[in-house]
Design an enzyme around this catalytic site. Structure first.
Site, PDB file in Angstrom:
ATOM      1  N   ARG A   1      -8.313 -18.560 -40.743  1.00  0.00           N
ATOM      2  CA  ARG A   1      -9.326 -17.656 -41.267  1.00  0.00           C
ATOM      3  C   ARG A   1      -9.117 -17.445 -42.772  1.00  0.00           C
ATOM      4  O   ARG A   1      -8.017 -17.077 -43.187  1.00  0.00           O
ATOM      5  CB  ARG A   1      -9.215 -16.318 -40.530  1.00  0.00           C
TER       6      ARG A   1
ATOM      7  N   HIS B   1      -7.636  -9.874 -36.178  1.00  0.00           N
ATOM      8  CA  HIS B   1      -8.825 -10.702 -35.952  1.00  0.00           C
ATOM      9  C   HIS B   1     -10.087 -10.052 -36.529  1.00  0.00           C
ATOM     10  O   HIS B   1     -11.155 -10.679 -36.530  1.00  0.00           O
ATOM     11  CB  HIS B   1      -9.053 -10.942 -34.454  1.00  0.00           C
TER      12      HIS B   1
ATOM     13  N   GLY C   1       0.818  -1.209   0.000  1.00  0.00           N
ATOM     14  CA  GLY C   1       0.000   0.000   0.000  1.00  0.00           C
ATOM     15  C   GLY C   1       0.849   1.255   0.000  1.00  0.00           C
ATOM     16  O   GLY C   1       1.366   1.681   1.027  1.00  0.00           O
TER      17      GLY C   1
ATOM     18  N   GLN D   1      -6.772  -6.059 -34.603  1.00  0.00           N
ATOM     19  CA  GLN D   1      -6.949  -5.673 -36.006  1.00  0.00           C
ATOM     20  C   GLN D   1      -6.883  -6.898 -36.921  1.00  0.00           C
ATOM     21  O   GLN D   1      -7.693  -7.046 -37.826  1.00  0.00           O
ATOM     22  CB  GLN D   1      -5.862  -4.647 -36.388  1.00  0.00           C
TER      23      GLN D   1
ATOM     24  N   GLU E   1       2.435   0.642 -11.416  1.00  0.00           N
ATOM     25  CA  GLU E   1       3.814   0.559 -10.918  1.00  0.00           C
ATOM     26  C   GLU E   1       4.723   1.553 -11.647  1.00  0.00           C
ATOM     27  O   GLU E   1       5.844   1.247 -12.036  1.00  0.00           O
ATOM     28  CB  GLU E   1       4.324  -0.882 -11.008  1.00  0.00           C
TER      29      GLU E   1
ATOM     30  N   GLY F   1       0.661   9.287  -6.099  1.00  0.00           N
ATOM     31  CA  GLY F   1       0.769   8.164  -7.016  1.00  0.00           C
ATOM     32  C   GLY F   1       2.178   8.167  -7.556  1.00  0.00           C
ATOM     33  O   GLY F   1       3.120   7.745  -6.890  1.00  0.00           O
TER      34      GLY F   1
END
Lengths: 250, 411
Positions: free
Chosen positions: B292, B362, B126, B360, B387, B133
């Site tokens: 495909r 697919h 934490g 793209q 992170e 941040g």
């Protein structure tokens, strides 16, 4: 209880196989090799028996080239206690010379039980296990799906056409493992480092020439693409016709 | 592709074990757990048993006693199939456990690490707050000394495992008068019950009843995230939390220095995760474009598709070397801060580009939940944020380049 498990290094079932330039062997470059899946059942069963007994030794024995040490270490990482590599540069495809070499080693070991996979997925000969039993003059149950050992006696189940055959036998014995015998464990990460410290003995062996010769390897014909004959109830007659007259399955 | 100089035979064995696990145990559940934002407790239990939750820690503390590269391989291989599983392992190991390994007393290690390394309970870290941040020096959480304990008040946000976990390392300000804002921050170990008590008790994972819990520590609302949806992210609230003095982690006022090291480690972890994600996306593209058909041909036979695949693969190869190099430096106790930042920066941006290209390639199918690339593109984005954002990584790298030449800190 002292148990030997015979294991083989084979190409992964998902590997894309190419045939070598001599047309008689597969081209091993770039192919991933694994512990034969049926042998995994054998290793798992041996480890379970040892675990249940609380004592004993599981020895992984492999016939093959130096590369088979990696396969033995997989079995050691799963929990086998030590390994023996019967080192031969070309183990060939004839199951009998292989069985002879294995039997010579196993006969000396004083094992209560010898476990093998029912077949190796590279050549599918399905013969070495029963040959080893015959050469050692031991009882053999092949393709077992269940095993109980109590007081030096064994009871195994094997699937036969339309039912289950239950076989009782005395120890020592030779058993070959079928899919469904158990669910092989994943080796834990810790097992990898522990395996490095376990003994792995390498013994040079020579196989007789044997009586089998590979003349030619060929890839299976490419599967034809499926065909949609139509949609809904109207397509049923065409489908029936195709199943009867083309596929000849009805 | 396998025989890269950093890896040994044992590393390949680790890879095989994790790959096999990911294919058989993770792939079948990844889609549903993502859609339902459901935490994969069953697999956490299995991963604990296999040593994935404590790969680099010594066996005497419940770890698998492997090296740091092995841990990186675990994260990479899981991420090829599901980034949520990978971040669960990564956050637990580098954020939750490593601060205790690095800065904890022997007693603290003996008490907490075996529970974490075995995967019995989950850990977290934490640091981030509403006003802290990227600027970790803005920490507002305060710890006030009171007799034999500290009273801590504050709220940590976006904390991985804040809900499911039980052991946390947190930072709080112990000296509000410190002249430099990065000083006067100290780390503490706090504990709480998992929010999934019932499920955990049933499965036998995630909860240790006899671990004393810190009064005043609780989890907030679960975040509804774009990606990493099967991982648990929440607020961790400290309200008059009574933390015994023995739970202070490391030296007083050294919290900031310590967590910078933890973040460096975390960056290699996110680098490995992003690398795995990009590789997973490439694998999906290879099988999809080979099956495909358009215009009567497999789309993998079109040159435009070749260019896309080649670009993804080449970038992956570059990312792989950066990630493994940073991990190798860390493993050999060499400075690795800059390389960790570079690895994380590059790999996370590669993952974003690779998954974007994958969707793209697919086409319309890639935009549906029927294909994993839809999840992968969502999972990739946070690699550029969590992170340390990509921008922070560039600052870390630039500071290392400029060194004393310019006063880059602005102080």
């Amino acid at each position: 209880m002292k148990i030997a498990v015979c294991i083989k290094r084979v190409p992964d079932s998902e590997a894309r196989i190419k045939i070598g330039s001599d047309g008689k062997e597969i081209d091993g470059s770039g192919v991933k090799f694994v512990l034969n899946p049926y042998d995994e059942y054998a290793v798992e069963e041996a480890l379970k028996l040892k675990g249940a007994a609380g004592a004993g030794e599981v020895v992984a024995v492999s016939l093959g080239t130096d590369a088979a040490q990696e396969t033995i270490r997989t079995a050691l990482a799963m929990g086998a206690d030590r390994g023996i590599l019967l080192k031969a540069d070309n183990a060939g495809v004839d199951p009998l010379p292989a069985a002879r070499v294995l039997a010579a080693e196993l006969g000396e070991g004083g094992y209560d039980l010898i476990l093998l996979g029912k077949l190796a997925i590279d050549d599918y000969s399905q013969a070495v296990g029963t040959m080893v039993a015959e050469l050692l003059n031991l009882p053999c149950v092949s393709a077992i799906t269940h095993l109980d050992i109590t007081d030096g006696k064994g009871k195994a189940e094997r699937e036969i056409e339309g039912g289950v055959e239950v076989v009782e036998f005395e120890l020592p014995a030779v058993l070959t493992a079928e899919k469904g015998l158990n669910e092989p464990r994943y080796p834990a990460l810790r097992g990898i480092m522990l395996a490095k410290k376990k003994p792995l003995e390498v013994k040079d062996v020579t196989l007789d020439p044997g009586g089998l010769e590979v003349l030619k390897l060929a890839l299976p014909a490419e599967r034809k693409a499926g065909r949609i004959v139509g949609e809904g109830p109207e397509a049923v007659p065409a489908l029936l016709d195709a199943l009867r007259n083309e596929a000849k399955v009805l | 592709m396998y025989d890269i100089p950093y890896l040994t035979e044992e590393h390949h064995q680790v890879r095989e074990i994790v790959r096999d696990f990911a294919e058989r145990e993770v792939r079948p559940i990844a889609r549903d757990h993502d859609l339902e934002a459901k935490f994969p407790w069953e697999n956490v239990k299995k991963m604990g048993e296999l040593g994935f939750m404590g790969a680099p820690w010594p066996a005497r503390l419940g770890g698998a006693e492997m090296d740091y590269l092995s841990y990186i391989i675990v994260v990479e291989e899981l991420a090829k199939v599901d980034a949520s599983h990978a971040i669960t392992v990564s956050a637990h190991t580098t954020l939750g456990t490593s601060p205790i390994m690095e800065f904890g007393s022997e007693e603290q290690q003996k008490r907490y690490v075996p529970l974490l390394a075995s995967g019995q309970v989950l850990g977290g870290f934490g640091l981030t707050e509403a006003d802290a941040g990227s600027d970790a020096g803005g920490t507002k959480t305060v710890a006030v000394e009171k007799g034999d304990h500290y009273v801590i008040n504050g709220a940590k946000i976006f904390i991985t495992h804040a809900g499911v976990g039980e052991i946390f390392v947190i930072t709080a300000r112990t000296d509000p008068k410190a002249k430099q804002r990065n000083r006067g921050i100290t780390s503490f170990i706090v504990t709480k019950d998992t929010v999934d008590l019932e499920a955990c008790q049933q499965l036998g994972v995630g909860h240790v009843p006899d671990l004393p819990k810190t009064p005043g520590v609780r989890a907030g609302k679960k975040e509804d995230k774009l990606g990493w949806r099967a991982s648990d992210t929440r607020e961790l609230i400290l309200e008059d939390a009574e933390v015994p003095k023995e739970n202070r982690l490391g030296e007083l006022g050294k919290g900031f220095v310590n967590f910078l090291k933890t973040l460096d480690d975390g960056r290699i972890g996110v680098g490995a995760l992003s690398l795995g994600l990009a590789e997973g996306a490439l694998n999906e593209c290879l099988s999809y474009t080979a099956e495909r058909k358009q215009f009567g041909r497999y789309i993998a036979s079109f040159q435009g598709v070749h260019f896309a695949l080649a670009d993804i693969a080449t970038e992956i190869e570059a990312a792989r070397h950066l990630v493994y190099y940073a991990a190798w430096l860390r493993q050999h106790d060499k400075p690795y801060k800059t390389e960790a930042a570079m690895a994380k920066l590059f790999a996370s941006e590669v993952a974003m580009r690779a998954t974007t290209k994958a969707v793209q390639l697919h086409g319309g199918y890639g935009y549906t939940t029927d294909y994993p690339v839809e999840r992968m593109i969502r999972d990739a984005k946070v690699g550029e944020i969590g992170e340390g954002t990509s921008e922070i990584q560039r600052i870390v790298i630039a500071r290392a380049l400029l060194g004393d030449l310019v006063n880059v800190t602005g102080d």
